[in-house]
Design a protein around this motif. Structure first.
Motif, PDB file in Angstrom:
ATOM      1  N   ARG A   1     -34.461 -90.275 -26.363  1.00  0.00           N
ATOM      2  CA  ARG A   1     -33.380 -91.185 -26.332  1.00  0.00           C
ATOM      3  C   ARG A   1     -33.138 -91.963 -25.028  1.00  0.00           C
ATOM      4  O   ARG A   1     -33.523 -91.639 -23.821  1.00  0.00           O
ATOM      5  N   GLU A   2     -32.813 -93.123 -25.318  1.00  0.00           N
ATOM      6  CA  GLU A   2     -32.623 -94.140 -24.376  1.00  0.00           C
ATOM      7  C   GLU A   2     -31.060 -94.255 -23.684  1.00  0.00           C
ATOM      8  O   GLU A   2     -30.979 -94.359 -22.510  1.00  0.00           O
ATOM      9  N   ASN A   3     -30.433 -93.721 -24.582  1.00  0.00           N
ATOM     10  CA  ASN A   3     -28.788 -93.848 -24.102  1.00  0.00           C
ATOM     11  C   ASN A   3     -28.217 -92.631 -24.282  1.00  0.00           C
ATOM     12  O   ASN A   3     -27.698 -92.137 -25.510  1.00  0.00           O
ATOM     13  N   TYR A   4     -28.084 -91.864 -23.285  1.00  0.00           N
ATOM     14  CA  TYR A   4     -27.311 -90.452 -23.292  1.00  0.00           C
ATOM     15  C   TYR A   4     -26.441 -90.541 -21.747  1.00  0.00           C
ATOM     16  O   TYR A   4     -26.678 -91.196 -21.025  1.00  0.00           O
ATOM     17  N   GLU A   5     -25.535 -89.553 -21.999  1.00  0.00           N
ATOM     18  CA  GLU A   5     -24.678 -89.481 -20.963  1.00  0.00           C
ATOM     19  C   GLU A   5     -24.130 -88.052 -20.331  1.00  0.00           C
ATOM     20  O   GLU A   5     -24.186 -87.230 -21.347  1.00  0.00           O
ATOM     21  N   GLU A   6     -23.978 -87.567 -19.317  1.00  0.00           N
ATOM     22  CA  GLU A   6     -23.406 -86.713 -18.920  1.00  0.00           C
ATOM     23  C   GLU A   6     -21.903 -86.191 -19.573  1.00  0.00           C
ATOM     24  O   GLU A   6     -21.267 -87.500 -19.686  1.00  0.00           O
ATOM     25  N   ILE A   7     -21.516 -85.322 -19.633  1.00  0.00           N
ATOM     26  CA  ILE A   7     -20.181 -84.982 -20.243  1.00  0.00           C
ATOM     27  C   ILE A   7     -19.444 -83.948 -19.453  1.00  0.00           C
ATOM     28  O   ILE A   7     -20.061 -83.032 -19.045  1.00  0.00           O
ATOM     29  N   ASP A   8     -18.097 -84.288 -19.369  1.00  0.00           N
ATOM     30  CA  ASP A   8     -17.197 -83.018 -18.807  1.00  0.00           C
ATOM     31  C   ASP A   8     -16.924 -81.811 -19.419  1.00  0.00           C
ATOM     32  O   ASP A   8     -17.008 -82.012 -20.691  1.00  0.00           O
ATOM     33  N   LEU A   9     -16.374 -80.893 -18.684  1.00  0.00           N
ATOM     34  CA  LEU A   9     -16.188 -79.576 -19.390  1.00  0.00           C
ATOM     35  C   LEU A   9     -15.213 -79.655 -20.375  1.00  0.00           C
ATOM     36  O   LEU A   9     -15.350 -79.090 -21.306  1.00  0.00           O
ATOM     37  N   PRO A  10     -14.011 -80.386 -20.151  1.00  0.00           N
ATOM     38  CA  PRO A  10     -13.081 -80.427 -21.269  1.00  0.00           C
ATOM     39  C   PRO A  10     -13.449 -81.067 -22.608  1.00  0.00           C
ATOM     40  O   PRO A  10     -13.437 -80.415 -23.745  1.00  0.00           O
ATOM     41  N   GLU A  11     -14.454 -81.975 -22.515  1.00  0.00           N
ATOM     42  CA  GLU A  11     -14.967 -82.538 -23.732  1.00  0.00           C
ATOM     43  C   GLU A  11     -16.183 -81.492 -24.314  1.00  0.00           C
ATOM     44  O   GLU A  11     -16.273 -81.525 -25.476  1.00  0.00           O
ATOM     45  N   ILE A  12     -16.990 -80.967 -23.462  1.00  0.00           N
ATOM     46  CA  ILE A  12     -17.709 -79.959 -23.732  1.00  0.00           C
ATOM     47  C   ILE A  12     -17.276 -78.810 -24.912  1.00  0.00           C
ATOM     48  O   ILE A  12     -17.532 -78.444 -25.681  1.00  0.00           O
ATOM     49  N   GLN A  13     -16.102 -78.394 -24.113  1.00  0.00           N
ATOM     50  CA  GLN A  13     -15.316 -77.392 -25.015  1.00  0.00           C
ATOM     51  C   GLN A  13     -14.520 -77.817 -26.292  1.00  0.00           C
ATOM     52  O   GLN A  13     -14.686 -77.125 -27.076  1.00  0.00           O
ATOM     53  N   ARG A  14     -14.150 -79.131 -26.168  1.00  0.00           N
ATOM     54  CA  ARG A  14     -13.741 -79.778 -27.388  1.00  0.00           C
ATOM     55  C   ARG A  14     -14.442 -79.678 -28.359  1.00  0.00           C
ATOM     56  O   ARG A  14     -14.192 -79.521 -29.764  1.00  0.00           O
ATOM     57  N   MET A  15     -15.778 -79.951 -28.023  1.00  0.00           N
ATOM     58  CA  MET A  15     -16.796 -80.198 -29.023  1.00  0.00           C
ATOM     59  C   MET A  15     -17.336 -79.030 -29.247  1.00  0.00           C
ATOM     60  O   MET A  15     -18.618 -78.810 -30.088  1.00  0.00           O
ATOM     61  N   GLY A  16     -16.808 -77.800 -29.156  1.00  0.00           N
ATOM     62  CA  GLY A  16     -17.532 -76.308 -29.239  1.00  0.00           C
ATOM     63  C   GLY A  16     -18.600 -75.843 -28.502  1.00  0.00           C
ATOM     64  O   GLY A  16     -19.149 -74.741 -28.913  1.00  0.00           O
ATOM     65  N   TRP A  17     -19.118 -76.535 -27.493  1.00  0.00           N
ATOM     66  CA  TRP A  17     -20.151 -75.949 -26.602  1.00  0.00           C
ATOM     67  C   TRP A  17     -19.765 -75.283 -25.472  1.00  0.00           C
ATOM     68  O   TRP A  17     -20.414 -74.959 -24.603  1.00  0.00           O
ATOM     69  N   GLY A  18     -18.304 -75.003 -25.270  1.00  0.00           N
ATOM     70  CA  GLY A  18     -17.955 -74.372 -24.116  1.00  0.00           C
ATOM     71  C   GLY A  18     -18.816 -73.132 -23.688  1.00  0.00           C
ATOM     72  O   GLY A  18     -18.885 -73.023 -22.503  1.00  0.00           O
ATOM     73  N   GLY A  19     -19.332 -72.479 -24.407  1.00  0.00           N
ATOM     74  CA  GLY A  19     -19.852 -71.030 -24.319  1.00  0.00           C
ATOM     75  C   GLY A  19     -21.222 -71.559 -23.663  1.00  0.00           C
ATOM     76  O   GLY A  19     -21.810 -70.402 -23.145  1.00  0.00           O
ATOM     77  N   TYR A  20     -21.667 -72.604 -23.890  1.00  0.00           N
ATOM     78  CA  TYR A  20     -23.153 -72.945 -23.374  1.00  0.00           C
ATOM     79  C   TYR A  20     -22.859 -73.644 -22.183  1.00  0.00           C
ATOM     80  O   TYR A  20     -24.075 -73.591 -21.196  1.00  0.00           O
ATOM     81  N   ALA A  21     -21.902 -73.905 -21.525  1.00  0.00           N
ATOM     82  CA  ALA A  21     -21.650 -74.437 -20.078  1.00  0.00           C
ATOM     83  C   ALA A  21     -21.689 -73.530 -19.282  1.00  0.00           C
ATOM     84  O   ALA A  21     -20.504 -73.306 -18.651  1.00  0.00           O
ATOM     85  N   LYS A  22     -22.707 -72.861 -18.734  1.00  0.00           N
ATOM     86  CA  LYS A  22     -22.798 -71.498 -18.079  1.00  0.00           C
ATOM     87  C   LYS A  22     -22.723 -71.900 -16.665  1.00  0.00           C
ATOM     88  O   LYS A  22     -22.151 -71.070 -15.650  1.00  0.00           O
ATOM     89  N   HIS A  23     -23.234 -72.992 -16.064  1.00  0.00           N
ATOM     90  CA  HIS A  23     -23.622 -73.395 -14.760  1.00  0.00           C
ATOM     91  C   HIS A  23     -23.267 -74.818 -14.503  1.00  0.00           C
ATOM     92  O   HIS A  23     -23.307 -75.525 -15.005  1.00  0.00           O
ATOM     93  N   LEU A  24     -22.813 -75.012 -13.184  1.00  0.00           N
ATOM     94  CA  LEU A  24     -22.292 -76.392 -12.702  1.00  0.00           C
ATOM     95  C   LEU A  24     -23.353 -76.782 -11.661  1.00  0.00           C
ATOM     96  O   LEU A  24     -23.957 -76.075 -10.943  1.00  0.00           O
ATOM     97  N   TYR A  25     -23.983 -78.008 -12.041  1.00  0.00           N
ATOM     98  CA  TYR A  25     -24.923 -78.634 -11.332  1.00  0.00           C
ATOM     99  C   TYR A  25     -24.304 -80.080 -10.541  1.00  0.00           C
ATOM    100  O   TYR A  25     -23.978 -80.974 -11.432  1.00  0.00           O
ATOM    101  N   GLU A  26     -24.134 -79.749  -9.323  1.00  0.00           N
ATOM    102  CA  GLU A  26     -23.620 -80.914  -8.581  1.00  0.00           C
ATOM    103  C   GLU A  26     -24.643 -81.846  -8.019  1.00  0.00           C
ATOM    104  O   GLU A  26     -25.719 -81.287  -7.550  1.00  0.00           O
ATOM    105  N   LYS A  27     -24.577 -83.074  -8.376  1.00  0.00           N
ATOM    106  CA  LYS A  27     -25.585 -84.069  -7.838  1.00  0.00           C
ATOM    107  C   LYS A  27     -25.232 -84.571  -6.708  1.00  0.00           C
ATOM    108  O   LYS A  27     -24.234 -84.947  -6.226  1.00  0.00           O
TER     109      LYS A  27
END
Length: 83
Positions: free
Chosen positions: A57-83
């Motif tokens: 993929r050439e075009n992808y983006e990071e996504i914030d937690l509220p959006e992850i949860q809204r899309m049903g993937w909240g259970g997979y956001a186990k860890h926070l990675y600060e850059k």
């Protein structure tokens, strides 16, 4: 920017993290290894090396937690990675 990740990558023996990303073209979420650049389209498949693929993929983006949860993937956001 912060990223959320699920688990260590089995394709590179845990050297990378499977970060939740969104494909800009399709809007779908996927897991992308920040080390070996492989990806999984379904988080339930992360223990199966046959289900990962080189991420071209050439075009992808990071996504914030509220959006992850809204899309049903909240259970997979186990860890926070600060850059």
């Amino acid at each position: 920017m912060s990223s959320y990740w699920f688990c260590p990558c089995i394709a590179c023996d845990g050297q990378g993290r499977l970060v939740i990303q969104r494909d800009i073209k399709t809007g779908r979420l996927f897991l992308h290894c920040d080390e070996c650049l492989r990806s999984w389209d379904n988080p339930r498949d992360v223990n199966d090396r046959k289900k990962c693929h080189p991420d071209l993929r050439e075009n992808y983006e990071e996504i914030d937690l509220p959006e992850i949860q809204r899309m049903g993937w909240g259970g997979y956001a186990k860890h926070l990675y600060e850059k």
